[in-house]
Structures are given as C-alpha cells and as structure tokens.
Design an enzyme around this catalytic site. Structure first.
Site, PDB file in Angstrom:
ATOM      1  N   SER A  14      -4.424  -1.575  11.971  1.00 26.77           N
ATOM      2  CA  SER A  14      -3.975  -2.758  12.309  1.00 26.77           C
ATOM      3  C   SER A  14      -4.496  -3.443  12.783  1.00 26.77           C
ATOM      4  CB  SER A  14      -2.997  -1.923  12.462  1.00 26.77           C
ATOM      5  OG  SER A  14      -1.750  -3.241  11.937  1.00 26.77           O
ATOM      6  N   ARG A  15      -3.633  -4.901  12.489  1.00 26.95           N
ATOM      7  CA  ARG A  15      -4.977  -6.233  13.252  1.00 26.95           C
ATOM      8  C   ARG A  15      -3.218  -6.819  13.582  1.00 26.95           C
ATOM      9  NH1 ARG A  15      -9.141  -6.161  10.418  1.00 26.95           N
ATOM     10  NH2 ARG A  15     -11.036  -5.911  10.833  1.00 26.95           N
ATOM     11  N   LYS A  65       5.919   1.989   3.329  1.00 31.89           N
ATOM     12  CA  LYS A  65       6.509   1.736   2.683  1.00 31.89           C
ATOM     13  C   LYS A  65       7.524   1.412   1.597  1.00 31.89           C
ATOM     14  CE  LYS A  65       2.776  -2.856   3.595  1.00 31.89           C
ATOM     15  NZ  LYS A  65       1.886  -3.517   2.720  1.00 31.89           N
ATOM     16  N   ASN A  86       8.038  -4.339   3.749  1.00 31.53           N
ATOM     17  CA  ASN A  86       7.012  -3.826   5.294  1.00 31.53           C
ATOM     18  C   ASN A  86       7.019  -4.775   6.697  1.00 31.53           C
ATOM     19  OD1 ASN A  86       7.045  -6.600   4.945  1.00 31.53           O
ATOM     20  ND2 ASN A  86       5.051  -7.268   4.119  1.00 31.53           N
ATOM     21  N   GLY A 127      -4.492  -7.405 -10.673  1.00 33.96           N
ATOM     22  CA  GLY A 127      -4.134  -6.163 -10.683  1.00 33.96           C
ATOM     23  C   GLY A 127      -2.447  -5.706 -10.639  1.00 33.96           C
ATOM     24  N   ASN A 151      -4.677  -5.901 -15.538  1.00 31.42           N
ATOM     25  CA  ASN A 151      -4.654  -5.076 -15.066  1.00 31.42           C
ATOM     26  C   ASN A 151      -5.465  -4.053 -15.653  1.00 31.42           C
ATOM     27  OD1 ASN A 151      -4.393  -3.144 -12.762  1.00 31.42           O
ATOM     28  ND2 ASN A 151      -3.402  -1.900 -13.571  1.00 31.42           N
ATOM     29  N   ARG A 152      -6.614  -2.859 -15.631  1.00 35.37           N
ATOM     30  CA  ARG A 152      -7.865  -1.881 -15.468  1.00 35.37           C
ATOM     31  C   ARG A 152      -6.553  -0.762 -15.898  1.00 35.37           C
ATOM     32  NH1 ARG A 152     -10.770   1.457 -10.956  1.00 35.37           N
ATOM     33  NH2 ARG A 152      -8.675   2.117 -10.930  1.00 35.37           N
ATOM     34  N   TYR A 218      -9.227  -9.599   2.309  1.00 33.59           N
ATOM     35  CA  TYR A 218      -9.975 -10.388   3.314  1.00 33.59           C
ATOM     36  C   TYR A 218     -10.881 -10.202   4.410  1.00 33.59           C
ATOM     37  CZ  TYR A 218      -6.522  -7.782   5.924  1.00 33.59           C
ATOM     38  OH  TYR A 218      -5.263  -6.198   6.071  1.00 33.59           O
ATOM     39  N   GLY A 239      -7.646 -14.832   2.045  1.00 38.06           N
ATOM     40  CA  GLY A 239      -6.107 -13.374   2.077  1.00 38.06           C
ATOM     41  C   GLY A 239      -6.449 -13.127   3.359  1.00 38.06           C
TER      42      GLY A 239
HETATM   43  P1  ATR Z   1      -1.360  -2.741  -3.067  1.00 40.62           P
HETATM   44  O1  ATR Z   1      -0.083  -1.552  -3.466  1.00 40.62           O
HETATM   45  O2  ATR Z   1      -2.056  -2.705  -1.480  1.00 40.62           O
HETATM   46  O3  ATR Z   1      -1.298  -3.931  -4.003  1.00 40.62           O
HETATM   47  P2  ATR Z   1      -2.352  -0.218  -5.330  1.00 40.62           P
HETATM   48  O4  ATR Z   1      -1.731   0.360  -5.798  1.00 40.62           O
HETATM   49  O5  ATR Z   1      -3.289   0.402  -4.535  1.00 40.62           O
HETATM   50  O6  ATR Z   1      -2.657  -1.538  -4.265  1.00 40.62           O
HETATM   51  O7  ATR Z   1      -3.876  -1.425  -6.379  1.00 40.62           O
HETATM   52  C1  ATR Z   1      -4.633  -1.482  -6.646  1.00 40.62           C
HETATM   53  C2  ATR Z   1      -4.171  -2.226  -7.221  1.00 40.62           C
HETATM   54  O8  ATR Z   1      -6.001  -2.259  -7.197  1.00 40.62           O
HETATM   55  C3  ATR Z   1      -4.524  -1.400  -8.627  1.00 40.62           C
HETATM   56  O9  ATR Z   1      -3.910  -2.588  -9.969  1.00 40.62           O
HETATM   57  C4  ATR Z   1      -5.822  -1.322  -8.903  1.00 40.62           C
HETATM   58  O10 ATR Z   1      -6.228  -0.676 -10.744  1.00 40.62           O
HETATM   59  P3  ATR Z   1      -5.514   1.024 -11.805  1.00 40.62           P
HETATM   60  O11 ATR Z   1      -3.794  -0.096 -11.054  1.00 40.62           O
HETATM   61  O12 ATR Z   1      -5.925   0.240 -12.699  1.00 40.62           O
HETATM   62  O13 ATR Z   1      -5.795   1.099 -10.598  1.00 40.62           O
HETATM   63  C5  ATR Z   1      -7.126  -2.088  -8.820  1.00 40.62           C
HETATM   64  N1  ATR Z   1      -8.349  -1.998  -8.851  1.00 40.62           N
HETATM   65  C6  ATR Z   1      -8.458  -0.943  -7.547  1.00 40.62           C
HETATM   66  N2  ATR Z   1     -10.272  -0.113  -8.046  1.00 40.62           N
HETATM   67  C7  ATR Z   1     -10.414  -1.230  -9.274  1.00 40.62           C
HETATM   68  C8  ATR Z   1     -11.448  -1.729  -9.789  1.00 40.62           C
HETATM   69  N3  ATR Z   1     -12.622  -0.825  -9.845  1.00 40.62           N
HETATM   70  N4  ATR Z   1     -11.468  -2.171 -10.433  1.00 40.62           N
HETATM   71  C9  ATR Z   1     -10.266  -2.890 -11.400  1.00 40.62           C
HETATM   72  N5  ATR Z   1      -9.282  -2.116 -10.889  1.00 40.62           N
HETATM   73  C10 ATR Z   1      -8.745  -1.898  -9.874  1.00 40.62           C
END
Ligand code: ATR
Length: 275
Positions: A14-15, A65, A86, A127, A151-152, A218, A239
């Site tokens: 943590s920073r 969180k 947070n 995302g 989102n993926r 970031y 970021g």
């Molecule tokens: P946080 O809560 O910190 O925002 P998280 O819940 O870990 O992060 O979510 C990470 C995001 O990065 C998700 O949208 C994830 O997509 P999935 O919901 O499909 O898992 C996305 N992500 C991580 N690796 C990825 C990759 N290689 N390509 C595309 N999206 C990715």
C-alpha cells in the site's frame, strides 16, 4: 494525537501511508497513518475495537472492502452504489463507510480534462469490477446520458446494467473499439496493462479528437493504452491522480483538514512507482 491506518491482507504494497504521511507533515498535524495487516478472520474484531485502539478511522483494501461495507452501521451513497467501502470513520462509536473511488476518479477527470462532457454524449467503460461500478456511478451522477459497458465476461456486465438501470448498456467486449469512437471519455478499469501485462488492443484510429482516454492502472504511470491515445493526439488522464484524490475525503474526516493534491505529492508517489 489522531491516528488512522490502512487495513488489508496483505498490506505491504500500500502507498496510502506515503500519501497521508505527506499531508500530515505538510499541515503540521499531530497524527499517524500506519499499515495494519488484518487477516480476514480478524476483521470483525478489528472493526469492533477500532475506537478502543485509538483510531479515528481507516482505509480498507483487498480483500476487506465488501465485508466492511456489510458490517458498517452507516453507508454513504457512494458505498451503496459500489457494494464496497474503502474509507471508514467513527460517528458516536458507530462504523460509517464510504467509497471514495467515485470522488477520486471524477475530481481528477474534472481537473485534468476540463470540459470532458462539453458535447454531452456517451462514455465507454472497460471492465466490470468494483472500480468500474465506482466510476459508472460517478458518470451517472454527473449527468452522463449513456454509459457503454464492455467486459470480457458478459454476465458481470449484465449484473451492472441491472444494478444501475437503463442508462448503462452492455456491449460485446470485441466491439470495445468500434463502439467507442464517438465517446466523450473511454476509461479502462480492467487490470489489463498493469505492470505492462496484456494489451487492450485499441489503436484509437478514427476516434473523435475530443475523446478523453483514461486508465486507472498507475503502474506503469503511462500504460500502453494512454501511449496509443497520445499517439493519436487524444487527451489522456492517468490513474495516479485518482489514487491521490480518493485519499482526500478520508484524511479530512480523520484529521479535520481538507488536503490538497499538489504537484509535490504527485511527483513523490510517481517517483515511488518508478515513473
Ligand atoms: P476491481 O474490483 O479491482 O475493479 P476485479 O473485480 O478484479 O477488479 O475486475 C477486474 C476486471 O478486469 C474485470 O472486468 C475483468 O474481466 P472479467 O469480469 O471478464 O474477469 C477484467 N480483466 C482482467 N483480466 C482481463 C483480460 N485479460 N482481458 C480482459 N479483461 C480482463
């Protein structure tokens, strides 16, 4: 002496102590801000004894969180929107929580890309994790008419659409570039690009020149996405500013001074990142 801390498991990376330590010194406040490693099975006891341990409050990071959000007696709208907290403080002995990522993102966007919403229109969010929720809530609160979500995993995107309603629309991950060309803002909230790993595959050819591109990654300070946007002449927002600005509301709650994110702080944390 006022005390605050950041809790997580692990917590070494943590920073936050660097950020809050800078402000404590700058404003001459008799206070401390430390890291406390709290195991998941210790979290309830930690929160129950927060005041007794002498803390005015704390920041919360992974993996606590959501659990802190659930345990809080009072939750600000920002935390409700994200389902995670947070920032924690005590009011009459009760645990109160907020999610300051929304404030951090929007404050830095307004500061570093003024007029980003001048033409109205839509924004694109890549995302669907907690950070995406915080940022979508920020855009909706700022009056953005349409948020395009890519989102993926489509299932997670659809959950967010259900949560926020019809101003948020989910699209196929593969369409992230073609459907963002006229976006007012495109923001990456995924972990792609973190520590240089992965590539979002967006070249920004044919984008509206007014589009602002931002990335909440970031490390590095300038991920490949921002380099690609800059190469096409687009405005970019890094970021690190979000990280710094999200710390402001907590510091004010605990220590009674609203701190400024100044250039010295930015340079100091950028140096720590190795930018
Ligand atoms: P946080 O809560 O910190 O925002 P998280 O819940 O870990 O992060 O979510 C990470 C995001 O990065 C998700 O949208 C994830 O997509 P999935 O919901 O499909 O898992 C996305 N992500 C991580 N690796 C990825 C990759 N290689 N390509 C595309 N999206 C990715």
């Amino acid at each position: 002496m006022k005390r605050a801390c950041v809790i997580g498991w692990p917590i070494e990376h943590s920073r936050s102590p660097l950020i809050h330590g800078y402000w404590l010194a700058k404003y001459g406040i008799d206070g401390t801000y430390t890291k406390v490693a709290v195991r998941p099975d210790e979290l309830a006891a930690f929160l129950d004894t927060l005041g007794a341990q002498g803390f005015a409050g704390c920041n919360v990071t992974v993996p606590h969180k959501e659990e802190v959000f659930r345990r809080a007696a009072h939750r600000e709208a920002s935390a409700e929107a994200v389902g995670a907290a947070n920032t924690v403080w005590l009011e009459n002995g009760r645990i109160c929580c907020a999610n300051t990522d929304t404030y951090g993102y929007m404050a830095y966007l307004d500061k570093s890309a003024p007029g980003w919403n001048a033409a109205g229109g839509f924004v694109s969010v890549l995302g669907a994790g907690g950070a995406a929720r915080a940022i979508i809530y920020g855009f909706l609160s700022a009056g953005v008419g349409e948020v395009r979500l890519f989102n993926r995993s489509g299932a997670r995107a659809r959950e967010i659409v259900q949560h926020f309603g019809p101003r948020v629309k989910a699209f196929d991950w593969d369409d992230r570039e073609v459907r963002s060309r006229d976006a007012a803002v495109l923001v990456n909230t995924t972990t792609v690009g973190m520590k240089g790993a992965g590539d979002l595959g967006i070249g920004f050819h044919g984008f509206n020149p007014a589009c602002v591109v931002s990335d909440i990654v970031y490390v590095p300070l300038k991920p490949a996405l921002l380099k690609a946007a800059e190469a096409q002449g687009l405005r970019t927002v890094d970021g690190l500013g979000m990280l710094l600005h999200q710390a402001v509301p907590g510091f004010e709650k605990w220590f009674g001074v609203r701190p400024e994110v100044d250039d010295v702080l930015y340079a100091r944390i950028a140096a720590d990142i190795g930018a």
